[in-house]
Design an enzyme around this catalytic site. Structure first.
Site, PDB file in Angstrom:
ATOM      1  N   ARG A  81     -19.441  41.718   3.145  1.00 35.03           N
ATOM      2  CA  ARG A  81     -20.144  40.602   3.793  1.00 35.03           C
ATOM      3  C   ARG A  81     -21.387  41.085   4.512  1.00 35.03           C
ATOM      4  O   ARG A  81     -21.464  42.244   4.909  1.00 35.03           O
ATOM      5  CB  ARG A  81     -19.229  39.960   4.852  1.00 35.03           C
ATOM      6  N   THR A 283     -11.943  26.325  -4.689  1.00 34.27           N
ATOM      7  CA  THR A 283     -13.373  26.536  -4.410  1.00 34.27           C
ATOM      8  C   THR A 283     -14.326  25.532  -5.053  1.00 34.27           C
ATOM      9  O   THR A 283     -14.300  25.322  -6.265  1.00 34.27           O
ATOM     10  CB  THR A 283     -13.804  27.987  -4.733  1.00 34.27           C
TER      11      THR A 283
END
Ligand code: PGA
Ligand code: MN
Length: 484
Positions: A81, A283
């Site tokens: 990330r 998702t």
């Protein structure tokens, strides 16, 4: 006991990710009332104090509303990330230079920090780097010791802590990290036993988490997130050791060519159905509802198609975690599910799966539970019962029936809280946890559903039973009952 009890209007399970948009008592209450069966706590975000607060609130609301709600803890795994940004959203512009650094700095449009110290080793000049599930794309220009210079190929808005993918690169992070194991430990202490494992590659990854818990005296249930090329390749061995799977289309869609995702989804759902493992399709299902009160037609079709593919559960991510309309998103999902299920006159999928068991697996491999589940379906088609009743220790029999997506509800009854909670993932199963000791299950169940006013005299029911005495499970027969 005589209370009003109504089964949901939809049998597909709805998993909702909890976040700032849905953490409050009033929003959670509305989400449960409108059809959420599983609350997914994303341990990639939020503090331990927040997770504890969420867990406490979800449990108390589940009791208050008399609705089974199961908590699923999603572990971050080796997700790369970016760090925190100076201001949000940050707009990255096409053609600009951007440096990624392994140092911890506040991100700007020129410099972003990345939580992966081997980033420079994992890329080379010309490599593609994707941010935010591929919405932003960078090309590597130059690699230094702890920095990578890139050019923005596709720009757009960026938020703190968004994911970073390097398709095809070898990532030097263990699949189940020590951070994941610490989080398992924390969650076990809160009484959680169901985990989603991110970025698994092989069966061993799942076993690692299970072994860790076992050493602490706990059996955990794992939903393996399929979001890497390796996981797609190793799907058989992963399914063999996982209790459930999630088709995590966000990361999957950048790790494999995006256009391959729909068929991977269909194939994996079928494989999971055959084994009776609940499958979650996840998702961007109603992504545009993060901003709007109504979804796009394509999103509605996506949810409906996942159901027609045979998914057990559909999942909301940003829609409920950070979106503007979390309650509307759950309500919309429930409506699509209910309409799709009710109008599903095409029973091809369940017949096709039944044929697989009749014709393909052969005498030696057919288990007693497989045979009973098939017989339940045959009986269901003939007598159209009000319910299928399935007392169970492990949940294996109702899960095997659930994979065929019967038209009527499967009501399960078990003395095990863990079994009951995990049945929240299975299509068309409504689990009841019977806390008192039971001597005669059929009698107890009949009284229970009569008290809930779920049946009327003259209606027919199918009951699965274990008549031969057997230490575990042991369902070996079915009975057809007419309500007196
Ligand atoms: P994530 O998993 O939201 O934790 O990334 C789901 C996905 O990748 O689709
Ligand atoms: Mn993911």
């Amino acid at each position: 006991m005589s209370r009003r009890f109504k089964l949901p209007s939809h049998k597909t399970k709805i998993v909702c990710t909890i976040g700032p948009a849905s953490r409050s008592e009033s929003v959670l209450r509305q989400m449960i009332k409108n059809g959420m069966s599983v609350a997914r706590l994303n341990f990639s975000h939020g503090t331990l104090a927040e997770h504890r607060q969420d867990i406490r609130l979800i449990r108390s609301l589940s009791t208050e509303l008399n609705r089974a709600v199961t908590i699923l803890v999603d572990l971050p795994g080796p997700k790369i990330r970016i760090g925190r940004l100076e201001s949000e959203p940050l707009y990255l512009k096409k053609g600009e230079n951007l440096t990624l650094t392994t140092k911890n700095v506040l991100g700007t449009t020129r410099l972003l920090s990345v939580n992966y110290k081997d980033l420079p080793e994992s890329v080379s000049k010309g490599s593609l780097i994707f941010l935010n599930d591929g919405f932003i794309q960078l090309r590597v220009q130059q690699v230094f010791k702890d920095e990578v210079n890139c050019k923005v190929l596709i720009g757009g808005p960026l938020l703190s802590h968004k994911g970073l993918n390097i398709p095809k690169a070898k990532i030097n992070i263990e699949t189940v990290t020590s951070k994941d194991l610490n989080l398992v430990d924390l969650a076990l202490k809160e009484g959680i036993d169901t985990f989603a494992l991110s970025f698994v590659e092989k069966a061993e990854d799942i076993l690692k988490a299970k072994d860790f818990a076992q050493k602490k005296g706990k059996d955990i249930k794992v939903a393996a997130k399929i979001e890497r090329v390796e996981a797609v390749k190793n799907i058989e061995e992963i399914l063999a050791v996982s209790e459930a799977i999630m088709i995590a289309r966000g990361d999957l869609g950048v790790q494999v060519p995006l256009e391959d995702v729909p068929l991977i989804q269909k194939r994996i759902i079928r494989q999971a159905n055959i084994l009776g493992r609940p499958v979650i399709t996840a998702t961007q299902m109603l992504e545009s509802m993060t901003e709007n009160t109504r979804p796009t037609r394509a999103e509605v079709a996506d949810v409906a198609n996942a159901i027609l593919d045979g998914t057990d559960a559909v999942m909301l991510s940003e829609e409920t975690a950070v979106g503007k309309y979390p309650v509307e998103a759950v309500t919309m999902m429930a409506k699509i599910a209910s309409s799709t299920e009710n109008n599903w006159r095409n029973i091809r999928l369940s017949l096709d799966l039944m044929n697989h068991f009749k014709n393909k697996i052969g005498r030696k491999k057919a288990s007693i539970e497989d045979t009973v589940s098939l017989n339940v379906m045959e009986a269901m088609h003939m007598i159209k019962p009000r319910f299928i009743l399935s007392p169970t220790k492990t949940g294996n029999t109702p899960r095997r029936i659930s994979r065929f997506k019967p038209d009527c509800w499967i009501l399960t009854f078990t003395g095990s809280d863990e079994t009951s909670k995990f049945l929240a993932f299975s299509y068309g199963v409504y689990p009841f946890w019977i806390k008192n000791k039971v001597d005669n299950w059929p009698k107890t169940i009949m009284k229970f559903i009569k008290d809930l006013k779920l049946i009327k005299s003259g209606e027919r029911l199918i009951l699965t039973e274990g008549l031969a005495s057997s230490p575990v499970g042991g369902t070996d027969s079915l009975r057809i009952i007419t309500v007196q």
